[in-house]
Scaffold this active site. Structure first.
Site, PDB file in Angstrom:
ATOM      1  N   SER B 138       1.945  -0.341   3.035  1.00 21.15           N
ATOM      2  CA  SER B 138       2.412   1.115   1.986  1.00 21.15           C
ATOM      3  C   SER B 138       3.760   1.529   2.523  1.00 21.15           C
ATOM      4  O   SER B 138       3.904   1.336   3.761  1.00 21.15           O
ATOM      5  CB  SER B 138       1.209   2.008   2.304  1.00 21.15           C
ATOM      6  OG  SER B 138       1.908   3.298   1.476  1.00 21.15           O
ATOM      7  N   TYR B 151      -3.334   7.599   7.259  1.00 21.33           N
ATOM      8  CA  TYR B 151      -3.326   6.700   6.409  1.00 21.33           C
ATOM      9  C   TYR B 151      -1.904   5.936   6.785  1.00 21.33           C
ATOM     10  O   TYR B 151      -2.040   4.427   6.870  1.00 21.33           O
ATOM     11  CB  TYR B 151      -3.132   7.155   4.757  1.00 21.33           C
ATOM     12  CG  TYR B 151      -3.035   6.180   3.845  1.00 21.33           C
ATOM     13  CD1 TYR B 151      -3.525   5.198   3.549  1.00 21.33           C
ATOM     14  CD2 TYR B 151      -1.569   5.822   3.426  1.00 21.33           C
ATOM     15  CE1 TYR B 151      -3.658   4.273   2.392  1.00 21.33           C
ATOM     16  CE2 TYR B 151      -1.367   4.744   2.543  1.00 21.33           C
ATOM     17  CZ  TYR B 151      -2.362   3.998   2.031  1.00 21.33           C
ATOM     18  OH  TYR B 151      -2.094   2.827   0.933  1.00 21.33           O
TER      19      TYR B 151
END
Lengths: 434, 245
Positions: B138, B151
């Site tokens: 990501s 995250y």
């Protein structure tokens, strides 16, 4: 809440957008006190796909194919699958849609809920006739398969039921076999409304596809002049892959003044004169034949930020010539004009839906730039249609009066019985009040 | 014919990628939590041209099942040449900041379970001297920000692990492709308000599919994120720490 508009970009609604991602999921919960409306690709022109101040359930994630019977051409797929996606799958396998509207960017659920029609209405009728069944998910917990045999009441209420009876999660459609991607097409220039009717009736038995583009700026004896296109699937040549389609995009909203009476008149005159002879034969691919506007993404931006109104009527055949003459002359006089006026005779095959826009007669579809004068013009046209015993197409409407809707669809009240109590739409609230 | 195992197959991007791979005639093995959803995908992908579709409903956080999953899928497809790791959770940053159990869930799902799968698959591919592993990282893994560093840490750690693996396996003709999507309009981000930065899962899947063919090492998708994240990484830490990001 977020702003949403239909293809006509009028009216604008404010909605909470929920999504159904899997067909097995339960219905998304609307915010307290709010109603739901299924929303696919938003190609309805008016407010039948809007739920202002309420919530919509987006169905586009439901686009999985479920099964295909390659012998009989029976395809089962999720309700958010677009007709474009079905064609991508079906054409190389030798199958085509039995009925298709003028754009392939609609979902199967939307095609059922509006019981759409196409250029072959005079021989095929509406889309719902080729739907074997579908699964309907209702807010009261029910999930049921609806067909002509099972839950037949729900079947006939949901076909053409404007999305108000519950969420269609999947549907089974019978496709039709084709040899190749080609249509043998003949374009005939005609000069008067009488010629249109004579040509149409003469062409109906021998041509599967029949439609006319009308010069909606022509006045007097020329009212109704246009180009009639009639065609059949080519049955001889082998299947070839799709020709490369140039995808254009309307880059921005045109300023409102671009579409005015002079540009419309000039376009219509040029279009009417575009072929030299009065008859032209050609062999064309399915896509440009059925979906000429699909090659220009977001063509609706041509009408500028304020959008446009579609108006489509159906008038019984015996009253057709007089009513259409009056309608076309009113439009010609008003100077509003329309780029894309389309006229065709419709057949008398009984539809499956209780509220389906169908019947033996002649239909005329126009689009008009949104302007104050358009509303009074269309109100006058509605009256002509009502007096001729005709009706308007809900999928294209943003403004007809409740009184007119109830006159056009006298069984509308019965629809309330089948409606899901948690479902509603801007359209329905507008036309169902006393 | 390629033989591909997709973990987290029912995620929005993985499903869109699956449709592209099916259209190429690949054999697919789909692993995910929900059997009913995997079954819906199986029907769809088979009709769209997949040579075969096998489904495995399981919880990928349970690392004990990974070796068996890869064995079973490889046996069912008579081989395995590609592994796609698309499973992951965004987690609730506010809760994760307050409660380590929540942070651990994010790290276990996104990082530890991937390390386990990568270990099994890498050894297999190293032995067969071929293969491709596609890992979903990501843009959040490029720099820690207060709004999503848990995250981000799980994805950043995954990137470092993949770098090492790539360094180790490059000599064995094994390609490790790390994909760094920006904002994608999927179930993971359903609760976020959408803006112009959001890309469709179809768009992202198209980028991944192309990068798989080109056997790239790292891609950002959509591509503009490469420049956005370059700018984000270049901000000096003394400045960065005072920003609200």
């Amino acid at each position: 809440m977020r702003n949403a508009a239909s293809w006509g970009r009028f009216p604008v609604a404010s909605e909470t957008v929920l999504a159904q991602r899997w067909r097995g999921d339960s219905l998304p919960q609307a915010p307290a006190g709010k109603t739901l409306l299924p929303y696919g690709l938003g190609r309805s022109y008016g407010d039948s796909c809007l739920n202002d101040g309420q919530a919509v359930v987006a169905t586009r994630l439901l686009r999985r194919l479920i099964s295909f019977d390659a012998e009989r051409g029976v395809l089962r797929c999720e309700a958010g699958t677009s007709l474009a996606e079905i064609l991508e799958f079906a054409i190389p396998r030798g199958w085509f849609l039995p009925v298709t509207p003028g754009t392939r960017f609609v979902t199967v659920g939307g095609a059922v809920a509006n019981d759409v029609h196409g250029k072959n209405h005079h021989v095929a009728g509406n889309f719902g006739r080729f739907v074997n069944g579908f699964e309907l998910l209702r807010s009261c917990g029910g999930r049921q398969w609806c067909s002509r045999r099972e839950n037949a009441g729900w079947f006939h209420a949901t076909v053409g039921g404007l999305g108000l009876t519950g969420l269609i999660t999947q549907a089974e459609v019978r496709l039709k076999p084709i040899r190749n991607r080609l249509i043998d097409c003949e374009t005939i220039r005609y000069g008067t409304l009488e010629e249109f009717f004579a040509l149409s009736l003469e062409s109906e038995p021998g041509y599967e596809y029949l439609v006319a583009w009308v010069d909606a700026t022509a006045k007097g004896s020329q009212a109704g002049r246009g180009l009639l296109m009639r065609g059949n699937h080519n049955g001889e040549l082998p299947m070839e892959s799709a020709p490369a389609e140039r995808q254009l995009r309307m880059p921005f909203d045109f300023p409102g003044f671009v579409i005015n009476r002079y540009t419309i008149q000039a376009f219509n005159t040029l279009y009417f004169r575009r072929q030299r002879g009065s008859r032209k034969c050609s062999r064309v691919d399915l896509y440009p034949f059925f979906y000429p506007l699909d090659s220009i993404a977001e063509w609706n931006r041509m009408y500028g930020r304020s959008g446009f109104l579609q108006w489509q009527c159906l008038v019984p055949l015996d009253r057709g010539p007089d009513a259409l003459r009056e309608i076309l002359e009113s439009i010609g006089r008003s100077g509003q004009g329309s780029f894309l006026a389309v006229m065709k005779t419709m057949g008398g095959i009984p539809p499956e839906g209780n509220l389906t826009f169908s019947g033996r007669g002649v239909t005329l579809a126009l689009d008009l730039r949104n302007a104050p004068a358009v509303f009074s013009l269309l109100e006058r046209l509605d009256r002509v249609v009502a007096e001729a015993g005709g009706k308007l197409y809900p999928a294209k409407d943003a403004r007809m009066s409740a009184a007119h809707f109830q006159r056009f669809y006298p069984n509308w009240n019965e629809h309330c019985r089948w409606m899901d109590p948690a479902f509603s739409s801007s359209f329905w609230r507008r036309v169902s009040h006393a | 014919m390629r033989k591909i195992l997709v973990c987290g197959a029912a995620s929005g991007i993985a499903e869109a990628l699956g449709r592209r791979l099916a259209a190429e005639g690949c054999a697919l093995a789909l692993a995910g939590r929900n059997a009913e959803r995997l079954a819906a995908m199986r029907g769809d992908l088979a009709l769209r041209g997949a040579a075969a579709v096998h489904t495995y409903a399981l919880d990928l956080r349970k690392t004990g099942c990974h070796a068996e999953l890869i064995e079973t899928a490889a046996a069912a497809m008579e081989g395995l040449d590609t592994l796609v790791l698309a499973h992951g959770i965004l987690g609730d940053q506010e809760k994760a900041v307050a409660d380590f159990a929540v942070a651990r869930d994010v790290l276990e799902t996104n990082f530890l379970s991937s390390v386990s799968l990568l270990t099994v698959a890498a050894n297999r591919f190293a032995a067969q001297q071929s293969g491709q592993i596609v890992v979903f990282g990501s843009v959040a893994g490029d720099r820690g920000r207060q709004s999503n560093y848990v995250y981000g840490a799980s994805k950043g750690a995954l990137e470092i692990f993949c770098q090492g693996l790539r360094n180790r396996l490059a000599k064995r003709q094994v390609n490790i492709l790390l994909v760094k999507p920006g904002f994608v309009d999927t179930a993971m981000t359903a609760h976020l308000p959408k803006n112009a930065l959001f890309a469709s899962p179809e768009r992202v899947a198209a980028d991944i599919h192309r990068a798989m063919r080109q056997r790239k090492d790292v891609i950002y998708t959509p591509g503009f994120w490469k420049w956005v994240m370059l700018a984000v990484r270049l901000i000096p830490e003394p400045v960065f720490k005072r920003m609200r990001l």
